[in-house]
Design a protein around this motif. Sequence first.
Motif, PDB file in Angstrom:
ATOM      1  N   ALA A 198      50.386  15.309 110.693  1.00 27.69           N
ATOM      2  CA  ALA A 198      51.768  15.833 110.312  1.00 27.69           C
ATOM      3  C   ALA A 198      51.583  17.076 109.619  1.00 27.69           C
ATOM      4  N   LYS A 199      50.672  17.111 108.709  1.00 31.32           N
ATOM      5  CA  LYS A 199      50.840  18.412 107.658  1.00 31.32           C
ATOM      6  C   LYS A 199      50.477  19.598 108.828  1.00 31.32           C
ATOM      7  N   SER A 200      49.589  19.447 109.880  1.00 24.43           N
ATOM      8  CA  SER A 200      49.351  20.458 110.628  1.00 24.43           C
ATOM      9  C   SER A 200      50.508  21.092 111.370  1.00 24.43           C
ATOM     10  N   LEU A 201      51.536  20.133 111.800  1.00 24.96           N
ATOM     11  CA  LEU A 201      52.840  20.431 112.493  1.00 24.96           C
ATOM     12  C   LEU A 201      53.701  21.115 111.674  1.00 24.96           C
ATOM     13  N   LEU A 202      53.715  20.462 110.182  1.00 22.32           N
ATOM     14  CA  LEU A 202      54.463  21.198 109.083  1.00 22.32           C
ATOM     15  C   LEU A 202      54.006  22.663 108.900  1.00 22.32           C
ATOM     16  N   ASP A 203      52.859  22.877 109.000  1.00 16.11           N
ATOM     17  CA  ASP A 203      52.108  24.132 108.899  1.00 16.11           C
ATOM     18  C   ASP A 203      52.782  25.342 109.902  1.00 16.11           C
ATOM     19  N   VAL A 204      53.211  24.728 110.882  1.00 20.20           N
ATOM     20  CA  VAL A 204      53.688  25.755 112.178  1.00 20.20           C
ATOM     21  C   VAL A 204      55.213  25.683 112.086  1.00 20.20           C
ATOM     22  N   GLY A 205      55.883  25.065 111.016  1.00 19.42           N
ATOM     23  CA  GLY A 205      57.274  25.287 111.025  1.00 19.42           C
ATOM     24  C   GLY A 205      58.238  23.912 111.463  1.00 19.42           C
ATOM     25  N   ALA A 206      57.427  22.902 111.727  1.00 17.90           N
ATOM     26  CA  ALA A 206      58.156  21.799 112.135  1.00 17.90           C
ATOM     27  C   ALA A 206      58.999  21.325 110.711  1.00 17.90           C
ATOM     28  N   ASP A 207      60.308  20.955 110.824  1.00 21.47           N
ATOM     29  CA  ASP A 207      61.348  20.448 109.821  1.00 21.47           C
ATOM     30  C   ASP A 207      61.850  19.180 110.022  1.00 21.47           C
ATOM     31  N   VAL A 208      61.102  18.777 111.266  1.00 19.35           N
ATOM     32  CA  VAL A 208      61.391  17.076 111.549  1.00 19.35           C
ATOM     33  C   VAL A 208      59.952  16.296 112.053  1.00 19.35           C
ATOM     34  N   ILE A 209      59.471  15.393 111.721  1.00 18.04           N
ATOM     35  CA  ILE A 209      58.256  14.854 112.005  1.00 18.04           C
ATOM     36  C   ILE A 209      58.675  13.313 112.500  1.00 18.04           C
ATOM     37  N   ALA A 210      58.102  13.286 113.936  1.00 14.45           N
ATOM     38  CA  ALA A 210      58.202  12.122 114.393  1.00 14.45           C
ATOM     39  C   ALA A 210      56.897  11.621 114.875  1.00 14.45           C
ATOM     40  N   GLN A 211      56.652  10.326 115.214  1.00 15.21           N
ATOM     41  CA  GLN A 211      55.391   9.692 115.356  1.00 15.21           C
ATOM     42  C   GLN A 211      55.311   8.446 116.420  1.00 15.21           C
ATOM     43  N   HIS A 212      54.137   8.345 117.033  1.00 14.30           N
ATOM     44  CA  HIS A 212      53.751   7.108 117.593  1.00 14.30           C
ATOM     45  C   HIS A 212      52.434   6.755 117.078  1.00 14.30           C
TER      46      HIS A 212
END
Length: 353
Positions: A198-212
């Motif tokens: 999730a942190k790696s996605l936040l580092d590229v600008g994601a401002d919503v995190i979903a998951q499976h």
Amino acid sequence: MRVLQALAVLMLCLSFSTVQAAEKEINVGFIYVSPIGDAGWSYAHDLARRELDGMEGVKTSYVEAVAEGPDSERVMLNMARKGYDVIFATSFGYMDPMLKVAKQFPNAKFMHCSGFKTADNMGNYFGRMYQARYLSGMVAGGMTRSKTIGYVAAFPIPEVIRGINAFTLGVQAVNPEATVRVVWTKTWYDPATEKEAAKSLLDVGADVIAQHQDSPGPQEAAQEKGVYSIGYNTDMSTFAPKSHLTAPIWNWAPFYRNVIEQVRNGSWKAESVWPGIETGIVDLAPFSAMVPKELQDRVMAARADIVAGSNRIFVGPIKDQKGAVRIAAGVVAPDQDLLGMTWFVQGVVGTTE
């Protein structure tokens, strides 16, 4: 006279046998791929198992954190040898081991969650979670400002790919310019790995995190960063109350009760079952107060359309990442195509590997 006495004895024996059959305790076993904990996939199944324990004449037990493959076969064999009447295996990688054990114990009933193989005494089941995924995608699409949404995913199998696609279609229904970036962890339950993804996605600008994923690790990463999140399996809001918007969730109790009643009355048969949101087995967790009322209303209207059958979600035209039409205009993707889905829709950034 002797004939009448013999008939009376026979009737008494038959009556006693009937009472014994009716009172026979049904032993039910559950096998979980992750620890039960207090959130996630195994927790959702275990909530339903606890309800079965409240049924008269039903006794349940479980084994948690069972690795897929040979270890799961060992656990299933142990349950079958002990005379369990029904065994539920709740992870995709349990499919082949269960099929092998089922053939050795034809008098037991086996149920595999999320797979596709059956036998005379083995059925499979899942829910149309893609419907709730679509709705949660609408929430994410309505809340993103960067138009980049992160998705922490377990394994590149049709179940997960189908969910990512449905989520992305929901995002695009309210925000056509938004994209969904996928990172694979190759884990079902590994809190540290899932949080780092999730942190790696936040580092590229994601401002919503979903998951499976089974753990709330991605939710915690989102809250620490001060952005929004979409959970999975159960309501994960207690782990990230300042971040969690909603979650596609499971309510397995109605399904499990129905299976046990079928076993009890002799109507159970091996089949593939895929119930939808109209049954309550899949749904959305309550909205956070952070979700505007207008967006909530729009999502709930879409939910009503899904229940009514007027929104089938995978209706063409739908293109893949390369722009090729995969589902033609006006065509509803058949279940067999959804169950074997191995490609991403336009708007997903990532590979199916």
